[in-house]
Design an enzyme around this catalytic site. Structure first.
Site, PDB file in Angstrom:
ATOM      1  N   THR A   1       0.890  -1.168  -0.092  1.00  0.00           N
ATOM      2  CA  THR A   1       0.011   0.016  -0.028  1.00  0.00           C
ATOM      3  C   THR A   1       0.904   1.284  -0.136  1.00  0.00           C
ATOM      4  OG1 THR A   1      -1.622   1.259   1.282  1.00  0.00           O
ATOM      5  CG2 THR A   1      -0.312  -0.074   2.748  1.00  0.00           C
TER       6      THR A   1
ATOM      7  N   GLY B   1       3.638   3.275  -4.679  1.00  0.00           N
ATOM      8  CA  GLY B   1       3.964   4.153  -5.857  1.00  0.00           C
ATOM      9  C   GLY B   1       3.224   3.354  -7.085  1.00  0.00           C
ATOM     10  N   LYS B   2       2.385   2.307  -6.620  1.00  0.00           N
ATOM     11  CA  LYS B   2       1.914   1.553  -7.816  1.00  0.00           C
ATOM     12  C   LYS B   2       1.132   2.355  -9.132  1.00  0.00           C
ATOM     13  CE  LYS B   2      -0.360  -0.911  -5.174  1.00  0.00           C
ATOM     14  NZ  LYS B   2      -0.049  -0.331  -4.047  1.00  0.00           N
TER      15      LYS B   2
ATOM     16  N   ASP C   1      -8.199  -2.085  -7.146  1.00  0.00           N
ATOM     17  CA  ASP C   1      -9.059  -1.026  -6.228  1.00  0.00           C
ATOM     18  C   ASP C   1     -10.693  -0.768  -6.824  1.00  0.00           C
ATOM     19  OD1 ASP C   1      -7.001  -1.073  -4.676  1.00  0.00           O
ATOM     20  OD2 ASP C   1      -6.586   1.198  -4.844  1.00  0.00           O
TER      21      ASP C   1
ATOM     22  N   ARG D   1       3.587   7.328   4.514  1.00  0.00           N
ATOM     23  CA  ARG D   1       2.959   7.818   3.245  1.00  0.00           C
ATOM     24  C   ARG D   1       1.417   7.459   3.611  1.00  0.00           C
ATOM     25  NH1 ARG D   1       6.204   5.312  -1.620  1.00  0.00           N
ATOM     26  NH2 ARG D   1       8.019   6.095  -1.100  1.00  0.00           N
TER      27      ARG D   1
ATOM     28  N   ARG E   1      -2.375  10.046   3.309  1.00  0.00           N
ATOM     29  CA  ARG E   1      -3.431   9.832   2.023  1.00  0.00           C
ATOM     30  C   ARG E   1      -5.090   9.964   2.922  1.00  0.00           C
ATOM     31  NH1 ARG E   1      -1.689   6.189  -2.005  1.00  0.00           N
ATOM     32  NH2 ARG E   1      -4.014   5.802  -2.604  1.00  0.00           N
TER      33      ARG E   1
ATOM     34  N   TYR F   1      -8.572   8.592   2.406  1.00  0.00           N
ATOM     35  CA  TYR F   1      -9.234   7.496   1.768  1.00  0.00           C
ATOM     36  C   TYR F   1     -10.772   7.808   1.973  1.00  0.00           C
ATOM     37  CZ  TYR F   1      -5.212   4.720   1.592  1.00  0.00           C
ATOM     38  OH  TYR F   1      -3.959   4.132   1.495  1.00  0.00           O
TER      39      TYR F   1
ATOM     40  N   LYS G   1      13.281   4.529  -4.247  1.00  0.00           N
ATOM     41  CA  LYS G   1      14.067   5.163  -5.577  1.00  0.00           C
ATOM     42  C   LYS G   1      12.712   6.365  -6.050  1.00  0.00           C
ATOM     43  CE  LYS G   1      16.772   1.678  -7.243  1.00  0.00           C
ATOM     44  NZ  LYS G   1      17.214   0.899  -8.416  1.00  0.00           N
TER      45      LYS G   1
END
Length: 201
Positions: free
Chosen positions: A11, A14-15, A35, A136, A140, A142, A180
């Site tokens: 989760t 960075g997908k 999702d 992170r 967020r 949600y 990265k």
């Protein structure tokens, strides 16, 4: 040629960012977001840990997701057009059926559902350490906000459990370091995909 790319990972790893960048640069590229297949909140059970079980495979309509992927596999041209994805201009000698068509399947539990394992041409998995993931996640917003303690009580334990399960599946998965920069991760994956596509031709 049909080519399916899996982009899995923890989760907030960075997908979606990676998927969106690839969508803009890969030809004839469609996407299926895991999702989008969440069940309604009133269908999500409360587990032994006391939390609604959002981070388990049963919280998702995986049958509908699999059918969506199969729909693309049966007719990527029709799928792209029905989703408003512009197809690359055709040369006079190419018809749409002979072009390369790419599907990105993106989600946090991609490699934990047996019926989907054999569709991936290439499988990636983004990882980030616990502290960075928690940081992170806390930033967020949600639709259903995280209740206090959810990350440590449910999200992270489920991630570790599912990652262990995934590592025992037969799939060859390429791990990506989510610490990265977005650009570095994108460049690594884009170059890898281009090399793979060249090898498939």
């Amino acid at each position: 040629m049909k080519y399916i790319i899996g982009i899995g990972g923890v989760t907030n790893g960075g997908k979606t960012t990676l998927t969106n960048k690839l969508m803009k640069t890969l030809p004839n590229c469609c996407v299926v977001h895991q999702d989008d297949f969440y069940k309604k909140p009133d269908q999500i059970e409360v587990g032994d840990d006391g939390y609604k079980q959002w981070d388990v495979i049963t919280s998702l309509d995986m049958e509908a997701m699999t059918n969506t992927v199969k729909g693309w596999m049966e007719n990527p041209v029709k799928f792209a057009r029905s989703h408003g994805i512009p197809l690359a201009p055709l040369s006079e000698v190419t018809d749409p059926e002979n072009q390369t068509h790419i599907l990105i399947v993106e989600g946090f539990l991609l490699y934990n559902f047996a019926p989907l394992l054999d569709v991936f041409s290439k499988s990636y998995y983004i990882t980030i350490p616990y502290e960075e993931c928690k940081r992170r996640r806390s930033t967020r917003q949600y639709t259903v906000p995280d209740p206090p303690g959810l990350f440590d009580g449910h999200v992270w334990p489920m991630y570790l459990k599912h990652r262990t399960e995934m590592e025992n599946c037969s799939l060859e998965i390429k791990y990506l370091d989510g610490l990265k920069t977005k650009e570095e991760i994108y460049n690594q994956v884009y170059e890898d995909i281009q090399n793979n596509l060249l090898n498939c031709l």
